[in-house]
Design an enzyme around this catalytic site. Structure first.
Site, PDB file in Angstrom:
ATOM      1  N   GLY A  15      -4.760   2.000  -1.261  1.00 54.56           N
ATOM      2  CA  GLY A  15      -5.015   0.567  -1.441  1.00 54.56           C
ATOM      3  C   GLY A  15      -3.721  -0.220  -1.388  1.00 54.56           C
ATOM      4  O   GLY A  15      -3.609  -1.318  -1.943  1.00 54.56           O
ATOM      5  N   ALA A  16      -2.734   0.331  -0.669  1.00 52.56           N
ATOM      6  CA  ALA A  16      -1.369  -0.225  -0.693  1.00 52.56           C
ATOM      7  C   ALA A  16      -1.219  -1.470   0.171  1.00 52.56           C
ATOM      8  O   ALA A  16      -0.154  -2.083   0.184  1.00 52.56           O
ATOM      9  CB  ALA A  16      -0.369   0.844  -0.260  1.00 52.56           C
ATOM     10  N   SER A 146     -11.250  -0.314 -14.198  1.00 55.68           N
ATOM     11  CA  SER A 146     -11.431  -1.745 -14.429  1.00 55.68           C
ATOM     12  C   SER A 146     -11.946  -1.918 -15.848  1.00 55.68           C
ATOM     13  O   SER A 146     -12.641  -1.025 -16.372  1.00 55.68           O
ATOM     14  CB  SER A 146     -12.471  -2.304 -13.452  1.00 55.68           C
ATOM     15  N   TYR A 159     -20.433  -1.476  -9.217  1.00 60.31           N
ATOM     16  CA  TYR A 159     -18.983  -1.477  -9.458  1.00 60.31           C
ATOM     17  C   TYR A 159     -18.665  -0.836 -10.811  1.00 60.31           C
ATOM     18  O   TYR A 159     -17.783   0.026 -10.925  1.00 60.31           O
ATOM     19  CB  TYR A 159     -18.479  -2.910  -9.392  1.00 60.31           C
ATOM     20  N   ALA A 161     -20.438   1.241 -12.635  1.00 58.97           N
ATOM     21  CA  ALA A 161     -20.715   2.688 -12.659  1.00 58.97           C
ATOM     22  C   ALA A 161     -19.592   3.449 -11.967  1.00 58.97           C
ATOM     23  O   ALA A 161     -19.144   4.501 -12.444  1.00 58.97           O
ATOM     24  CB  ALA A 161     -22.053   2.981 -11.985  1.00 58.97           C
ATOM     25  N   LYS A 163     -16.499   2.551 -11.707  1.00 56.51           N
ATOM     26  CA  LYS A 163     -15.264   2.467 -12.487  1.00 56.51           C
ATOM     27  C   LYS A 163     -15.349   3.272 -13.791  1.00 56.51           C
ATOM     28  O   LYS A 163     -14.336   3.816 -14.257  1.00 56.51           O
ATOM     29  CB  LYS A 163     -14.916   1.007 -12.761  1.00 56.51           C
TER      30      LYS A 163
HETATM   31  P1  NAI Z   1      -7.563  -5.914  -3.006  1.00 51.12           P
HETATM   32  O1  NAI Z   1      -8.832  -6.183  -2.289  1.00 51.12           O
HETATM   33  O2  NAI Z   1      -6.439  -6.875  -2.919  1.00 51.12           O
HETATM   34  O3  NAI Z   1      -7.012  -4.456  -2.592  1.00 51.12           O
HETATM   35  C1  NAI Z   1      -7.847  -3.358  -2.405  1.00 51.12           C
HETATM   36  C2  NAI Z   1      -7.281  -2.515  -1.281  1.00 51.12           C
HETATM   37  O4  NAI Z   1      -8.111  -1.358  -1.081  1.00 51.12           O
HETATM   38  C3  NAI Z   1      -7.243  -3.271   0.058  1.00 51.12           C
HETATM   39  O5  NAI Z   1      -5.957  -3.171   0.641  1.00 51.12           O
HETATM   40  C4  NAI Z   1      -8.286  -2.552   0.888  1.00 51.12           C
HETATM   41  O6  NAI Z   1      -8.007  -2.567   2.287  1.00 51.12           O
HETATM   42  C5  NAI Z   1      -8.230  -1.146   0.306  1.00 51.12           C
HETATM   43  N1  NAI Z   1      -9.430  -0.380   0.616  1.00 51.12           N
HETATM   44  C6  NAI Z   1     -10.717  -0.792   0.517  1.00 51.12           C
HETATM   45  N2  NAI Z   1     -11.537   0.162   0.951  1.00 51.12           N
HETATM   46  C7  NAI Z   1     -10.762   1.207   1.346  1.00 51.12           C
HETATM   47  C8  NAI Z   1     -11.025   2.485   1.890  1.00 51.12           C
HETATM   48  N3  NAI Z   1     -12.278   2.891   2.139  1.00 51.12           N
HETATM   49  N4  NAI Z   1      -9.983   3.308   2.162  1.00 51.12           N
HETATM   50  C9  NAI Z   1      -8.710   2.900   1.935  1.00 51.12           C
HETATM   51  N5  NAI Z   1      -8.402   1.699   1.429  1.00 51.12           N
HETATM   52  C10 NAI Z   1      -9.413   0.856   1.135  1.00 51.12           C
HETATM   53  O7  NAI Z   1      -7.993  -5.709  -4.510  1.00 51.12           O
HETATM   54  P2  NAI Z   1      -7.143  -5.416  -5.833  1.00 51.12           P
HETATM   55  O8  NAI Z   1      -7.558  -6.428  -6.799  1.00 51.12           O
HETATM   56  O9  NAI Z   1      -5.713  -5.215  -5.542  1.00 51.12           O
HETATM   57  O10 NAI Z   1      -7.806  -4.028  -6.255  1.00 51.12           O
HETATM   58  C11 NAI Z   1      -7.058  -2.830  -6.490  1.00 51.12           C
HETATM   59  C12 NAI Z   1      -7.856  -1.980  -7.465  1.00 51.12           C
HETATM   60  O11 NAI Z   1      -7.899  -2.655  -8.720  1.00 51.12           O
HETATM   61  C13 NAI Z   1      -9.314  -1.766  -7.055  1.00 51.12           C
HETATM   62  O12 NAI Z   1      -9.677  -0.445  -7.348  1.00 51.12           O
HETATM   63  C14 NAI Z   1     -10.067  -2.728  -7.935  1.00 51.12           C
HETATM   64  O13 NAI Z   1     -11.391  -2.315  -8.156  1.00 51.12           O
HETATM   65  C15 NAI Z   1      -9.236  -2.704  -9.196  1.00 51.12           C
HETATM   66  N6  NAI Z   1      -9.416  -3.837 -10.076  1.00 51.12           N
HETATM   67  C16 NAI Z   1      -9.078  -5.113  -9.682  1.00 51.12           C
HETATM   68  C17 NAI Z   1      -9.268  -6.185 -10.545  1.00 51.12           C
HETATM   69  C18 NAI Z   1      -8.918  -7.574 -10.168  1.00 51.12           C
HETATM   70  O14 NAI Z   1      -9.222  -8.490 -10.966  1.00 51.12           O
HETATM   71  N7  NAI Z   1      -8.292  -7.829  -9.026  1.00 51.12           N
HETATM   72  C19 NAI Z   1      -9.816  -5.970 -11.895  1.00 51.12           C
HETATM   73  C20 NAI Z   1     -10.124  -4.621 -12.209  1.00 51.12           C
HETATM   74  C21 NAI Z   1      -9.918  -3.609 -11.330  1.00 51.12           C
END
Ligand code: NAI
Length: 258
Positions: A15-16, A146, A159, A161, A163
């Site tokens: 997710g970088a 999360s 989501y 479930a 997490k």
């Molecule tokens: P974001 O949408 O900015 O980043 C998520 C990244 O995961 C994206 O770069 C995306 O391309 C990548 N991704 C998605 N599906 C993929 C796949 N099948 N294979 C490889 N990469 C994939 O979102 P964010 O906020 O940075 O999320 C990061 C983590 O933090 C996630 O797991 C999210 O559920 C968690 N999170 C985020 C919160 C928030 O408020 N932003 C709150 C709680 C948890």
């Protein structure tokens, strides 16, 4: 000069390409790690590499385009990262998506995709990387769950479930790896300003207003930043955090206290 606790180590971050994953990659690189940047978004991950390489100290990097829900792709991606940089000492699973709605109308496709990326993807990366860490006698796994994985509201079943599953998976792994020198922990973010949140709220200003006015639980009234999550990840990743495993750290400005 700032200390570099991860000097000589390799970190693999999924997710970088965006948000928390990008901030984690920057933080670990700043603190001395070589970083393998994995994401399904090739352009985004290339931008993260550019940002990381712009840091003051030179950083070794590799970018790999991978869908973490696909076992064969994960295996190939890890092989590529290891060939480029060496065995990871740090694995951070940030890749995630948010979809769904109330159970009554929840499409199976949404349900399956959320579990596939958030839970299966995290498991697959752990499954491929942790044996390498165990063989090396050292490793730090940090999985991103999360707050929603613990305090669950209506409409978030898929989501939440996934997490909650990440927390359970990490506890199981922590026990399995207890004597191997490898720890496994969870960072559980509160609502953080990233692309994922902007998709829901629209703008940074809307997130700020929601935090200030208490529409999202946040007693500090301040917006959480990806860098806040990166700091918590870095803490778990420290060599001296060796006796901390199977734990979940909520970074949520005191929104709730489990
Ligand atoms: P974001 O949408 O900015 O980043 C998520 C990244 O995961 C994206 O770069 C995306 O391309 C990548 N991704 C998605 N599906 C993929 C796949 N099948 N294979 C490889 N990469 C994939 O979102 P964010 O906020 O940075 O999320 C990061 C983590 O933090 C996630 O797991 C999210 O559920 C968690 N999170 C985020 C919160 C928030 O408020 N932003 C709150 C709680 C948890």
């Amino acid at each position: 000069m700032e200390s570099q606790p991860f000097a000589g180590q390799v970190a693999l971050v999924t997710g970088a390409a965006s948000g928390i994953g990008r901030a984690v990659a920057q933080r670990l690189a700043r603190d001395g790690a070589a970083v393998a940047l994995l994401d399904v978004d090739a352009a985004g991950v290339a931008e993260t590499e550019r940002v990381v390489r712009a840091l003051e100290t030179p950083v070794r990097t590799v970018t790999v385009t991978v869908d973490v829900s696909d076992a064969a792709q994960v295996r190939a991606a890890v092989e590529r990262a290891v060939a480029a940089l060496g065995t990871p000492a740090i694995l951070v699973n940030c890749a995630g998506i948010s979809r769904g709605g109330p159970v009554a109308g929840l499409g199976l496709e949404d349900w399956e995709r959320v579990q596939a990326v958030n839970l299966r993807g995290t498991m697959l990366c752990c499954q491929v990387v942790t044996p390498l860490m165990a063989a090396a006698g050292y490793g730090r796994v940090v999985n991103i769950s999360s707050g929603t994985g613990v305090r669950v509201g209506p409409g978030s079943a898929a989501y939440a479930a996934s997490k909650a599953g990440v927390i359970a998976l990490t506890k199981a792994l922590a026990g399995e790896l207890a004597t191997s020198g490898v720890t496994a922990n969870v960072v559980a973010p509160g609502i953080t300003d990233t692309a994922m949140t902007r998709a829901a709220f629209g703008t940074r200003e809307a997130i700020e207003a929601a935090a200030r006015e208490g529409r999202i639980a946040n007693p500090m009234g301040e917006v959480l930043e990806p860098e806040d999550m990166a700091a918590a990840v870095a803490f778990f990743a420290l060599p001296e955090s060796r006796h901390i495993t199977g734990q979940t750290l909520h970074v949520n400005a005191g929104a709730f206290m489990p």
